[in-house]
Write a protein that holds these residues in place. Structure first.
Motif, PDB file in Angstrom:
ATOM      1  N   GLU A 174       0.936  -1.173  -0.027  1.00  0.00           N
ATOM      2  CA  GLU A 174       0.114  -0.165   0.001  1.00  0.00           C
ATOM      3  C   GLU A 174       0.960   1.298  -0.086  1.00  0.00           C
ATOM      4  O   GLU A 174       0.551   2.249  -0.850  1.00  0.00           O
ATOM      5  CB  GLU A 174      -1.020  -0.196   1.210  1.00  0.00           C
ATOM      6  N   ARG A 175       1.994   1.273   0.833  1.00  0.00           N
ATOM      7  CA  ARG A 175       2.700   2.351   0.957  1.00  0.00           C
ATOM      8  C   ARG A 175       3.572   2.580  -0.522  1.00  0.00           C
ATOM      9  O   ARG A 175       3.865   3.958  -0.837  1.00  0.00           O
ATOM     10  CB  ARG A 175       3.944   2.293   2.214  1.00  0.00           C
ATOM     11  N   ILE A 176       4.196   1.456  -0.855  1.00  0.00           N
ATOM     12  CA  ILE A 176       5.002   1.355  -2.304  1.00  0.00           C
ATOM     13  C   ILE A 176       3.809   2.029  -3.286  1.00  0.00           C
ATOM     14  O   ILE A 176       4.531   2.662  -4.223  1.00  0.00           O
ATOM     15  CB  ILE A 176       5.363   0.159  -2.416  1.00  0.00           C
ATOM     16  N   SER A 177       2.826   1.582  -3.395  1.00  0.00           N
ATOM     17  CA  SER A 177       1.892   1.819  -4.484  1.00  0.00           C
ATOM     18  C   SER A 177       1.642   3.535  -4.424  1.00  0.00           C
ATOM     19  O   SER A 177       1.699   4.040  -5.565  1.00  0.00           O
ATOM     20  CB  SER A 177       0.585   1.344  -4.281  1.00  0.00           C
ATOM     21  N   LEU A 178       1.564   3.904  -3.267  1.00  0.00           N
ATOM     22  CA  LEU A 178       1.377   5.592  -3.207  1.00  0.00           C
ATOM     23  C   LEU A 178       2.478   6.199  -3.845  1.00  0.00           C
ATOM     24  O   LEU A 178       2.458   7.215  -4.278  1.00  0.00           O
ATOM     25  CB  LEU A 178       0.790   5.848  -1.830  1.00  0.00           C
ATOM     26  N   SER A 179       3.670   5.846  -3.167  1.00  0.00           N
ATOM     27  CA  SER A 179       4.923   6.297  -3.618  1.00  0.00           C
ATOM     28  C   SER A 179       5.239   6.188  -4.853  1.00  0.00           C
ATOM     29  O   SER A 179       5.796   7.412  -5.636  1.00  0.00           O
ATOM     30  CB  SER A 179       6.060   5.778  -2.628  1.00  0.00           C
ATOM     31  N   GLN A 180       4.828   5.203  -5.599  1.00  0.00           N
ATOM     32  CA  GLN A 180       5.065   5.108  -7.100  1.00  0.00           C
ATOM     33  C   GLN A 180       3.991   6.039  -7.722  1.00  0.00           C
ATOM     34  O   GLN A 180       4.720   6.488  -8.714  1.00  0.00           O
ATOM     35  CB  GLN A 180       4.925   3.832  -7.376  1.00  0.00           C
ATOM     36  N   ILE A 181       3.064   6.051  -7.637  1.00  0.00           N
ATOM     37  CA  ILE A 181       1.978   6.947  -8.223  1.00  0.00           C
ATOM     38  C   ILE A 181       2.711   8.478  -8.007  1.00  0.00           C
ATOM     39  O   ILE A 181       2.663   9.123  -9.153  1.00  0.00           O
ATOM     40  CB  ILE A 181       0.515   6.946  -7.623  1.00  0.00           C
ATOM     41  N   LEU A 182       3.109   8.963  -7.022  1.00  0.00           N
ATOM     42  CA  LEU A 182       3.412  10.249  -6.470  1.00  0.00           C
ATOM     43  C   LEU A 182       4.793  10.294  -7.509  1.00  0.00           C
ATOM     44  O   LEU A 182       4.572  11.653  -8.056  1.00  0.00           O
ATOM     45  CB  LEU A 182       3.734  10.451  -5.213  1.00  0.00           C
ATOM     46  N   SER A 183       5.603   9.758  -7.340  1.00  0.00           N
ATOM     47  CA  SER A 183       7.080   9.987  -8.023  1.00  0.00           C
ATOM     48  C   SER A 183       6.731   9.842  -9.518  1.00  0.00           C
ATOM     49  O   SER A 183       7.329  10.923 -10.407  1.00  0.00           O
ATOM     50  CB  SER A 183       8.070   8.741  -7.588  1.00  0.00           C
ATOM     51  N   GLY A 184       5.750   8.900 -10.005  1.00  0.00           N
ATOM     52  CA  GLY A 184       5.536   8.703 -11.595  1.00  0.00           C
ATOM     53  C   GLY A 184       5.088   9.995 -11.963  1.00  0.00           C
ATOM     54  O   GLY A 184       5.283  10.698 -13.038  1.00  0.00           O
ATOM     55  N   THR A 185       4.051  10.564 -11.240  1.00  0.00           N
ATOM     56  CA  THR A 185       3.325  11.993 -11.684  1.00  0.00           C
ATOM     57  C   THR A 185       4.255  13.148 -11.768  1.00  0.00           C
ATOM     58  O   THR A 185       4.294  13.759 -12.662  1.00  0.00           O
ATOM     59  CB  THR A 185       2.185  12.175 -10.841  1.00  0.00           C
ATOM     60  N   ILE A 186       5.081  13.179 -10.624  1.00  0.00           N
ATOM     61  CA  ILE A 186       6.176  14.128 -10.921  1.00  0.00           C
ATOM     62  C   ILE A 186       7.052  14.036 -11.831  1.00  0.00           C
ATOM     63  O   ILE A 186       7.285  15.161 -12.716  1.00  0.00           O
ATOM     64  CB  ILE A 186       6.938  14.083  -9.407  1.00  0.00           C
ATOM     65  N   LEU A 187       7.485  12.822 -12.191  1.00  0.00           N
ATOM     66  CA  LEU A 187       8.324  12.480 -13.402  1.00  0.00           C
ATOM     67  C   LEU A 187       7.643  12.921 -14.776  1.00  0.00           C
ATOM     68  O   LEU A 187       8.389  13.237 -15.545  1.00  0.00           O
ATOM     69  CB  LEU A 187       8.966  11.045 -13.347  1.00  0.00           C
ATOM     70  N   ALA A 188       6.382  12.723 -14.755  1.00  0.00           N
ATOM     71  CA  ALA A 188       5.878  12.758 -15.852  1.00  0.00           C
ATOM     72  C   ALA A 188       5.440  14.352 -16.377  1.00  0.00           C
ATOM     73  O   ALA A 188       4.722  14.459 -17.462  1.00  0.00           O
ATOM     74  CB  ALA A 188       4.451  11.761 -16.103  1.00  0.00           C
ATOM     75  N   PHE A 189       5.761  15.254 -15.490  1.00  0.00           N
ATOM     76  CA  PHE A 189       5.422  16.542 -15.571  1.00  0.00           C
ATOM     77  C   PHE A 189       6.596  17.237 -16.728  1.00  0.00           C
ATOM     78  O   PHE A 189       6.208  18.110 -17.434  1.00  0.00           O
ATOM     79  CB  PHE A 189       5.668  17.545 -14.503  1.00  0.00           C
ATOM     80  N   THR A 190       7.729  16.448 -16.995  1.00  0.00           N
ATOM     81  CA  THR A 190       8.414  16.783 -18.055  1.00  0.00           C
ATOM     82  C   THR A 190       7.770  16.746 -19.468  1.00  0.00           C
ATOM     83  O   THR A 190       8.119  17.953 -20.053  1.00  0.00           O
ATOM     84  CB  THR A 190       9.607  15.959 -18.244  1.00  0.00           C
ATOM     85  N   PRO A 191       7.368  15.850 -19.830  1.00  0.00           N
ATOM     86  CA  PRO A 191       6.638  15.972 -21.209  1.00  0.00           C
ATOM     87  C   PRO A 191       5.544  16.874 -21.348  1.00  0.00           C
ATOM     88  O   PRO A 191       5.358  17.599 -22.390  1.00  0.00           O
ATOM     89  CB  PRO A 191       6.140  14.409 -21.550  1.00  0.00           C
ATOM     90  N   ALA A 192       4.831  17.270 -20.197  1.00  0.00           N
ATOM     91  CA  ALA A 192       3.890  18.261 -20.143  1.00  0.00           C
ATOM     92  C   ALA A 192       4.514  19.588 -20.365  1.00  0.00           C
ATOM     93  O   ALA A 192       4.164  20.364 -21.231  1.00  0.00           O
ATOM     94  CB  ALA A 192       3.282  18.194 -18.848  1.00  0.00           C
ATOM     95  N   LEU A 193       5.543  19.915 -19.825  1.00  0.00           N
ATOM     96  CA  LEU A 193       6.497  21.018 -19.984  1.00  0.00           C
ATOM     97  C   LEU A 193       6.931  21.197 -21.551  1.00  0.00           C
ATOM     98  O   LEU A 193       6.652  22.069 -22.272  1.00  0.00           O
ATOM     99  CB  LEU A 193       7.494  21.392 -19.018  1.00  0.00           C
ATOM    100  N   LEU A 194       7.474  19.950 -21.942  1.00  0.00           N
ATOM    101  CA  LEU A 194       7.875  20.021 -23.253  1.00  0.00           C
ATOM    102  C   LEU A 194       6.705  20.633 -24.285  1.00  0.00           C
ATOM    103  O   LEU A 194       7.184  21.181 -25.415  1.00  0.00           O
ATOM    104  CB  LEU A 194       8.447  18.634 -23.859  1.00  0.00           C
ATOM    105  N   LEU A 195       5.463  20.014 -24.208  1.00  0.00           N
ATOM    106  CA  LEU A 195       4.584  20.275 -24.876  1.00  0.00           C
ATOM    107  C   LEU A 195       4.117  21.837 -24.880  1.00  0.00           C
ATOM    108  O   LEU A 195       3.781  22.619 -25.830  1.00  0.00           O
ATOM    109  CB  LEU A 195       3.218  19.678 -24.838  1.00  0.00           C
TER     110      LEU A 195
END
Length: 359
Positions: free
Chosen positions: A26-47
């Motif tokens: 449960e804790r690993i899952s939440l941390s993975q979603i949070l870190s993935g969302t932060i990392l994925a802001f890079t393509p949003a900035l590129l667009l």
């Protein structure tokens, strides 16, 4: 590296003795979603950079140019892509609303597509039918939202490529950072000649790239010249070594293949970049069957816990295996693979709690 990973696994085993695996995931899952969302802001900035540049070519600031230059490298961001795939997997089993899951899965899928990782592209495509399967066969309600998030992100990225074809981007740094990462997976479907023609037309506005000196102008920045050749050549090298095996080598392996591989690929030591082939070369059929048997036990361990917490690590373990089939020397070389394997084995052999604790 293998020794360090084995030490890490030993520490994990000591930790797993003191915690409940359900709470752990449960804790690993939440941390993975949070870190993935932060990392994925890079393509949003590129667009956003792409849109702002086309609206006003002079609006690209110094900071934007430096940022684009930093991202304009033809590197396989495989590790980032892998982390994003695990984040996407966690969304399949989270308790968020469908709208939140759709939004985050779209954003994270964009990050995977922008990673320029071909193996991640293939796994992302496989996650679409897998998500529908989890929804309609196994009742995981977030499956549809995740599947549509992947589809929506794919449509957006295809739109970016067609936009770049219709409206050439004159600033090479902007084109390289915002469009080029999306092109590399196409090398899976196009021959190098056609891929390079498309690549140079979009990124460099060069209609006939053969007129240019490849070494000076295009090769160092190309993403399609070699395509899948490095992996294919290593597989061919492995076949040659196996064909030269003695009967005892087929049974027990031949650990000195690293030097032979290195000679074939102009380096001191090398390996097939597929842990199953490496296992066969090093330990023969006995080692390969033993490894496969251990992996089956790990899957059975997750299956035993499927009604509690087992579905998410089952999917994550599958993603990790697929991802590591084109890299790594052994199951110990890619730490996430060893981690999930260990947890699955712990789940398989873990004794049920005493009756006195369940009352």
């Amino acid at each position: 590296m293998d020794i360090l990973n084995i030490t890490t696994i030993t520490a994990l085993l000591l930790l797993l003795r003191t915690i409940e695996l359900k709470h752990f995931f449960e804790r690993i899952s939440l941390s993975q979603i949070l870190s993935g969302t932060i990392l994925a802001f890079t393509p949003a900035l590129l667009l956003l950079f792409l849109i702002s540049f086309n609206l006003n070519p002079d609006a690209v600031s110094y900071f934007s140019t430096v940022y684009l230059d930093f991202l304009s490298t033809n590197i396989d961001y495989n590790v980032i892509a892998f982390l994003l795939l695990l984040s996407l997997n966690s969304l399949l089993f989270c308790k968020f609303s469908n709208v939140t899951v759709l939004t985050l899965s779209t954003l994270i899928s964009m990050g995977i597509l922008y990673s320029s990782s071909r193996r991640a592209f293939i796994i992302l495509a496989l996650l679409i039918p897998a998500s529908f399967l989890l929804r309609f066969i196994f009742g995981q309600r977030k499956g549809i939202a995740v599947a549509f998030g992947i589809i929506l992100s794919s449509i957006l990225t295809i739109g970016v490529v067609f936009y770049a074809l219709a409206f050439p981007i004159k600033n090479n740094k902007v084109a390289t950072a915002t469009v080029q990462p999306l092109l590399r997976p196409l090398s899976l479907f196009l021959i190098p000649e056609d891929f390079n023609k498309l690549h140079y037309k979009i990124i460099f506005q060069i209609e006939n790239h053969k007129k240019y000196n490849t070494d000076d102008v295009t090769f160092s920045r190309s993403v399609g010249e070699l395509a899948l050749a490095p992996r294919q050549s290593r597989i061919e090298s492995a076949k040659k070594i196996i064909r030269a095996f003695k009967p005892t080598h087929h049974l027990f392996g031949h650990s000195f293949h690293l030097r032979t591989f290195g000679i074939a690929h102009d380096t001191k030591l090398d390996y097939p970049h597929n842990f199953l082939i490496s296992t066969y070369l090093s330990t023969g059929l006995l080692g390969l069957f033993l490894n496969i048997f251990v992996f089956v036990l790990a899957f059975l361990g997750f299956w035993k816990e499927r009604n509690k917490w087992g579905w998410e690590p089952t999917m994550a373990f599958s993603i990790t295996i697929l991802f590591s089939l084109t890299s790594g020397f052994s199951q110990w070389s890619f730490l996430p693979l060893a981690l999930y394997l260990t947890i699955g084995l712990v789940a398989f052999f873990k004794s049920p709690p005493p009756a006195s604790l369940t009352k």
